[in-house]
Design an enzyme around this catalytic site. Structure first.
Site, PDB file in Angstrom:
ATOM      1  N   ARG A  37     107.586 130.371 109.710  1.00  0.00           N
ATOM      2  CA  ARG A  37     108.823 129.564 109.717  1.00  0.00           C
ATOM      3  C   ARG A  37     110.024 130.464 110.034  1.00  0.00           C
ATOM      4  O   ARG A  37     110.623 130.378 111.088  1.00  0.00           O
ATOM      5  CB  ARG A  37     109.003 128.855 108.360  1.00  0.00           C
ATOM      6  CG  ARG A  37     110.064 127.765 108.365  1.00  0.00           C
ATOM      7  CD  ARG A  37     111.488 128.255 108.265  1.00  0.00           C
ATOM      8  NE  ARG A  37     111.724 129.020 107.027  1.00  0.00           N
ATOM      9  CZ  ARG A  37     112.844 129.682 106.778  1.00  0.00           C
ATOM     10  NH1 ARG A  37     113.826 129.709 107.666  1.00  0.00           N
ATOM     11  NH2 ARG A  37     112.986 130.381 105.672  1.00  0.00           N
ATOM     12  N   HIS A  41     113.969 136.296  98.446  1.00  0.00           N
ATOM     13  CA  HIS A  41     113.742 136.173  99.892  1.00  0.00           C
ATOM     14  C   HIS A  41     114.687 137.179 100.554  1.00  0.00           C
ATOM     15  O   HIS A  41     115.897 136.959 100.609  1.00  0.00           O
ATOM     16  CB  HIS A  41     114.066 134.736 100.314  1.00  0.00           C
ATOM     17  CG  HIS A  41     114.000 134.494 101.786  1.00  0.00           C
ATOM     18  ND1 HIS A  41     112.923 133.860 102.387  1.00  0.00           N
ATOM     19  CD2 HIS A  41     114.861 134.787 102.788  1.00  0.00           C
ATOM     20  CE1 HIS A  41     113.146 133.771 103.695  1.00  0.00           C
ATOM     21  NE2 HIS A  41     114.315 134.335 103.966  1.00  0.00           N
ATOM     22  N   HIS A  81     115.991 139.920 103.551  1.00  0.00           N
ATOM     23  CA  HIS A  81     115.999 140.389 104.948  1.00  0.00           C
ATOM     24  C   HIS A  81     116.327 141.880 104.929  1.00  0.00           C
ATOM     25  O   HIS A  81     116.894 142.406 103.962  1.00  0.00           O
ATOM     26  CB  HIS A  81     117.014 139.586 105.765  1.00  0.00           C
ATOM     27  CG  HIS A  81     116.510 138.212 106.110  1.00  0.00           C
ATOM     28  ND1 HIS A  81     116.146 137.844 107.375  1.00  0.00           N
ATOM     29  CD2 HIS A  81     116.276 137.137 105.321  1.00  0.00           C
ATOM     30  CE1 HIS A  81     115.715 136.586 107.367  1.00  0.00           C
ATOM     31  NE2 HIS A  81     115.789 136.128 106.133  1.00  0.00           N
ATOM     32  N   CYS A  98     118.270 134.096 110.938  1.00  0.00           N
ATOM     33  CA  CYS A  98     118.767 132.715 110.833  1.00  0.00           C
ATOM     34  C   CYS A  98     119.658 132.451 112.038  1.00  0.00           C
ATOM     35  O   CYS A  98     120.673 133.126 112.208  1.00  0.00           O
ATOM     36  CB  CYS A  98     119.543 132.519 109.537  1.00  0.00           C
ATOM     37  SG  CYS A  98     120.331 130.891 109.454  1.00  0.00           S
ATOM     38  N   ASN A 137     113.102 139.564 108.232  1.00  0.00           N
ATOM     39  CA  ASN A 137     112.739 139.654 106.811  1.00  0.00           C
ATOM     40  C   ASN A 137     112.129 141.022 106.538  1.00  0.00           C
ATOM     41  O   ASN A 137     111.736 141.738 107.463  1.00  0.00           O
ATOM     42  CB  ASN A 137     111.661 138.613 106.496  1.00  0.00           C
ATOM     43  CG  ASN A 137     112.184 137.200 106.518  1.00  0.00           C
ATOM     44  OD1 ASN A 137     112.391 136.619 107.573  1.00  0.00           O
ATOM     45  ND2 ASN A 137     112.401 136.647 105.354  1.00  0.00           N
TER      46      ASN A 137
HETATM   47  N1  COA Z   1     113.701 116.606 111.218  1.00  0.00           N
HETATM   48  C1  COA Z   1     113.707 116.100 112.468  1.00  0.00           C
HETATM   49  N2  COA Z   1     114.716 115.421 113.004  1.00  0.00           N
HETATM   50  C2  COA Z   1     115.783 115.232 112.220  1.00  0.00           C
HETATM   51  C3  COA Z   1     115.848 115.708 110.914  1.00  0.00           C
HETATM   52  C4  COA Z   1     114.755 116.443 110.414  1.00  0.00           C
HETATM   53  N3  COA Z   1     114.746 116.944 109.197  1.00  0.00           N
HETATM   54  N4  COA Z   1     117.023 115.376 110.389  1.00  0.00           N
HETATM   55  C5  COA Z   1     117.691 114.679 111.337  1.00  0.00           C
HETATM   56  N5  COA Z   1     116.932 114.603 112.446  1.00  0.00           N
HETATM   57  C6  COA Z   1     117.275 113.978 113.729  1.00  0.00           C
HETATM   58  C7  COA Z   1     117.863 112.597 113.590  1.00  0.00           C
HETATM   59  O1  COA Z   1     116.839 111.640 113.591  1.00  0.00           O
HETATM   60  C8  COA Z   1     118.726 112.505 114.816  1.00  0.00           C
HETATM   61  O2  COA Z   1     117.912 112.236 115.925  1.00  0.00           O
HETATM   62  P1  COA Z   1     118.494 111.475 117.228  1.00  0.00           P
HETATM   63  O3  COA Z   1     119.579 112.370 117.783  1.00  0.00           O
HETATM   64  O4  COA Z   1     117.313 111.369 118.122  1.00  0.00           O
HETATM   65  O5  COA Z   1     119.014 110.184 116.713  1.00  0.00           O
HETATM   66  C9  COA Z   1     119.249 113.924 114.980  1.00  0.00           C
HETATM   67  O6  COA Z   1     118.311 114.765 114.319  1.00  0.00           O
HETATM   68  C10 COA Z   1     120.629 114.108 114.406  1.00  0.00           C
HETATM   69  O7  COA Z   1     120.645 113.600 113.080  1.00  0.00           O
HETATM   70  P2  COA Z   1     121.814 113.902 112.043  1.00  0.00           P
HETATM   71  O8  COA Z   1     121.457 113.378 110.716  1.00  0.00           O
HETATM   72  O9  COA Z   1     123.113 113.474 112.668  1.00  0.00           O
HETATM   73  O10 COA Z   1     121.691 115.453 111.950  1.00  0.00           O
HETATM   74  P3  COA Z   1     122.792 116.517 112.284  1.00  0.00           P
HETATM   75  O11 COA Z   1     123.004 116.614 113.747  1.00  0.00           O
HETATM   76  O12 COA Z   1     123.963 116.324 111.385  1.00  0.00           O
HETATM   77  O13 COA Z   1     121.990 117.829 111.807  1.00  0.00           O
HETATM   78  C11 COA Z   1     120.331 118.721 110.317  1.00  0.00           C
HETATM   79  C12 COA Z   1     121.669 118.021 110.454  1.00  0.00           C
HETATM   80  C13 COA Z   1     120.168 119.126 108.871  1.00  0.00           C
HETATM   81  C14 COA Z   1     119.240 117.768 110.717  1.00  0.00           C
HETATM   82  C15 COA Z   1     120.289 119.950 111.250  1.00  0.00           C
HETATM   83  O14 COA Z   1     121.459 120.695 111.089  1.00  0.00           O
HETATM   84  C16 COA Z   1     119.088 120.832 110.965  1.00  0.00           C
HETATM   85  O15 COA Z   1     117.951 120.469 111.240  1.00  0.00           O
HETATM   86  N6  COA Z   1     119.322 122.047 110.433  1.00  0.00           N
HETATM   87  C17 COA Z   1     118.262 122.947 110.083  1.00  0.00           C
HETATM   88  C18 COA Z   1     118.719 124.334 110.303  1.00  0.00           C
HETATM   89  C19 COA Z   1     117.636 125.331 110.034  1.00  0.00           C
HETATM   90  O16 COA Z   1     116.449 125.072 110.083  1.00  0.00           O
HETATM   91  N7  COA Z   1     118.097 126.558 109.756  1.00  0.00           N
HETATM   92  C20 COA Z   1     117.251 127.664 109.542  1.00  0.00           C
HETATM   93  C21 COA Z   1     116.553 127.645 108.251  1.00  0.00           C
HETATM   94  S1  COA Z   1     117.544 128.143 106.895  1.00  0.00           S
HETATM   95 ZN    ZN Z   2     115.286 134.066 105.765  1.00  0.00          ZN
END
Ligand code: COA
Ligand code: ZN
Length: 304
Positions: free
Chosen positions: A15, A208, A210, A241, A250
């Protein structure tokens, strides 16, 4: 000095490591590497994340990864976990068959916004909803930027206390303290862990770490002294990240295992098998590896 007899290591490379590699890693290759980690005897592996594919394209095959692993290892005693940022992700992970998730909320307001586009309050409210909807989920609350933030700098200790207390109030099973940008130093580690252990004496914190500034293993030694015996690490020292400028890998699992085993602390990990798996990463993905043991392994093979 007092050290534990054994420690738990959760492998997070598939991940935290893969999310930082921009070139697509084929699903079969991800699975081959995860298989190597299972054979190396990791008992808990963070295998992917259920996040927006727009935010992290590399984990868009999360459902397939989890489905394949659960089909093959149903009766195996390895726990598969995935990171989720919201209820949508927790629901997807649950429906895919997972019962162990990591839910990330950063102690830094600015980093939480950059990472998951939510205030900390919104993230906690959603965590509460996840706990209500899926009471049988084992939830690890990852407190991002515990030791410092690329946007806000130092995070006051009272904020970390608040994050931990909120998580406990919601009923999470586990709390990991993440040094997202690898800025912690051993003195800071000692100061924070001593306070947290005093305030939350029943909690077995997970670290955790890095290794951005080369202090990762020094921090592990200090954490061991403070009574921590659970760590997260990534094979090859992969990681970072995408939403934390300057974050690097990490602590490398093989370096951690080597150090602990040299100190007669049991990890349960089969180091030669882990090094073989790192070699697959090195040859097939070709990332820049910061791991020491990966190179010791190469050198010793060259000599013999
Ligand atoms: N998995 C898959 N798709 C997701 C989702 C999830 N957990 N959460 C939201 N989505 C999709 C929605 O369905 C939407 O799809 P569409 O554009 O086809 O309609 C799209 O993503 C946007 O949704 P929204 O709720 O408006 O999300 P956002 O744009 O505000 O983003 C997060 C918020 C949390 C989904 C996004 O910032 C994210 O995935 N961040 C993770 C960051 C990460 O992994 N960082 C590293 C690890 S610490
Ligand atoms: Zn990390």
């Amino acid at each position: 000095m007092e050290f534990p007899k054994s420690v738990n290591i959760t492998e997070v490379g598939p991940r935290d490591g893969f999310q930082s590699i921009s070139e697509w890693i084929p699903t079969e290759l991800k699975l081959e590497i995860i298989e190597g980690l299972i054979q190396s005897n990791f008992k808990k592996i963070e295998v992917t994340s259920f996040v927006s594919p727009k935010a992290i394209p590399q984990t868009k095959d999360a459902k397939e990864i989890v489905g394949t692993l659960l089909q093959k290892y149903q009766s195996n005693d390895v726990i598969f976990n995935a990171l989720v940022p919201n209820l949508f992700g927790a629901t997807a992970a649950y429906e895919a068959g997972l019962r162990d998730i990591t839910y990330v909320i950063s102690a830094s307001v600015a980093h939480n916004k950059a990472n998951v586009k939510r205030t900390r309050e919104e993230s906690f409210a959603e965590l509460k909803e996840i706990k209500n909807q899926f009471p049988d989920l084992h939830i690890n609350l990852a407190v991002g930027t515990t030791f410092g933030c690329p946007y806000e700098g130092d995070i006051p200790v009272k904020e970390i206390n608040m994050m931990v207390q909120n998580g406990l109030d919601i009923g999470v099973s586990e709390i990991s303290l993440a040094d997202t940008i690898g800025i912690a130093n051993p003195l800071q580690m000692y100061t924070l862990l001593t306070e947290l252990k005093q305030n939350f004496s029943d909690v077995d914190f997970v670290l955790h770490l890095h290794d951005t500034r080369g202090m990762g293993l020094a921090n592990v030694v200090m954490a061991l002294q403070c009574g921590i015996h659970s760590f997260e690490s990534a094979l090859g020292g992969l990681g970072g990240c995408p939403f934390a400028p300057g974050a690097a890998g990490n602590i490398a699992s093989e370096d951690l295992v080597n150090m602990l085993e040299s100190m007669q602390i049991n990890t349960g990990i089969v180091l030669p098998k882990l090094l073989e798996t790192v070699k697959i990463v090195k040859e097939k993905i070709k990332p820049t590896l910061t791991s020491h043991m990966a190179y010791v392994d190469t050198c010793s093979k060259g000599v013999s």
